[in-house]
Design an enzyme around this catalytic site. Structure first.
Site: not given
Ligand code: 13P
Length: 341
Positions: A46, A136, A177, A219
């Protein structure tokens, strides 16, 4: 709450010609994508992968901000400096995914509410110390005959607004979002109705809970036909309906709208965004991208876990970022896909 700082950060996140790189996949989501390509799902892989995404030449010309996952914000690049320091050096604003995922909503089979409010104040202050200037939180809505229900709409809007208020208290810009999933065979009209009602309730709750709208970034998902719809709306119709929806729900104080790609192909995501920015309408907010898959999937395939492919994969990542940077200015055309980054 330092409203001037929040405003400045929010505006910088959606600066003209640039967008946001969503690279905040949770471990299970990242594992799913790696496994498809036979890439080992280790912390090292990752790290290598996300290092590749952020080291292509000129990436900072198209990417204003990057959303990180908890592991990455604490991790070092292969060069030995932290991811956040690397981003700072490039002038890219680091952000952090803070929700704990969409969980089944009790009493409403097939629907979810996003969790993660408990302890969020403390986590936000730690993330601020680690360099995050925005966060977020993703709420998920499903279209079917019976959904989204009013209960799911309300639970998710309420949680998004609670999250946003806590972020601003910590001088962190909340990305809000609400994602209406593309999965299903729904028409574009059904998508319009679901998206509009979700967004209306979200802004209603944001206001109710005192969130400063000039210090957020929205978003949303685009208004599209379902993936399995018998008839698919074309690019122009998606652009028109999406903008019509946003004009009916998003107050002018909001500095920017940065779409998710939500399962669209790379080319669709670029074409739709570009079409919205070339409708010839004066829009009160900047309209750009905050793509995950549509910025990453081609680069991930090109990389395929092999260090020998890093240089080629970086070029693919920069190319997609450039295509979407152009789309945010209404200047993307499919023939540009032939150009190497
Ligand atoms: P996609 O662009 O792949 O939908 O991801 C964006 C995102 O951040 C989802 O929360």
């Amino acid at each position: 709450m330092d409203i001037e700082a929040l405003k400045q950060t929010a505006q910088a996140m959606v600066a003209s010609g640039k967008g946001i790189l969503a690279m905040d996949e949770s471990h299970p989501t990242c594992a799913k994508r790696f496994e498809k390509l036979g890439i080992p799902t280790t912390e090292e892989k990752r790290q290598e992968y996300r290092d590749m995404l952020l080291t292509g030449e000129g990436i900072e010309n198209y990417i204003a901000a990057a959303i990180l996952f908890d592991e990455t914000i604490r991790q070092k690049m292969l060069s030995g400096i932290s991811f956040t320091e690397h981003l700072h050096n490039l002038g890219i604003i680091p952000g952090i995914k803070v929700d704990a995922g969409a969980k089944p909503l009790a009493g409403f089979p097939g629907e979810t509410v996003t969790e993660g409010l408990d302890g969020l104040r403390d986590r936000l202050s730690e993330y601020y110390e680690l360099g995050a200037r925005f966060a977020k939180w993703r709420a998920v809505y499903t279209i079917s005959d019976k959904t989204p229900s009013d209960a799911a709409n309300m639970a998710n809007a309420h949680a998004l607004a609670r999250y946003a208020a806590l972020c601003q208290e910590a001088n962190i810009v909340p990305i809000v979002e609400p994602e209406v999933l593309i999965n299903g065979d729904h028409t574009i009209e059904q998508s319009f109705i679901a998206t509009q009602s979700a967004q209306k309730l979200v802004f209603n709750q944001l206001r109710e809970q005192g969130v400063a709208l000039e210090g957020i970034v929205l978003k949303p998902s685009m208004v599209t036909s379902g993936l399995d719809a018998a008839e698919k709306a074309g690019v122009e119709e998606v652009a028109k309906r999406t903008i019509e929806c946003l004009l009916s729900t998003v107050p002018a104080e909001v500095p920017g709208i940065a779409f998710l790609s939500g399962g669209q192909t790379d080319e669709e995501a670029s074409a739709h965004l570009s079409a919205m920015n070339s409708l010839g309408k004066e829009l009160p907010w900047n309209v750009t991208f905050s793509y995950g898959r549509a910025l990453q999937q081609a680069a991930m395939s090109a990389w395929n876990g092999n260090p020998d492919n890093v240089e080629a994969a970086r070029k693919v990542a920069v190319h997609r970022a450039r295509m979407n940077g152009l789309a945010s200015l209404g200047q993307y055309t499919p023939d540009l896909e032939q150009q190497a980054a």
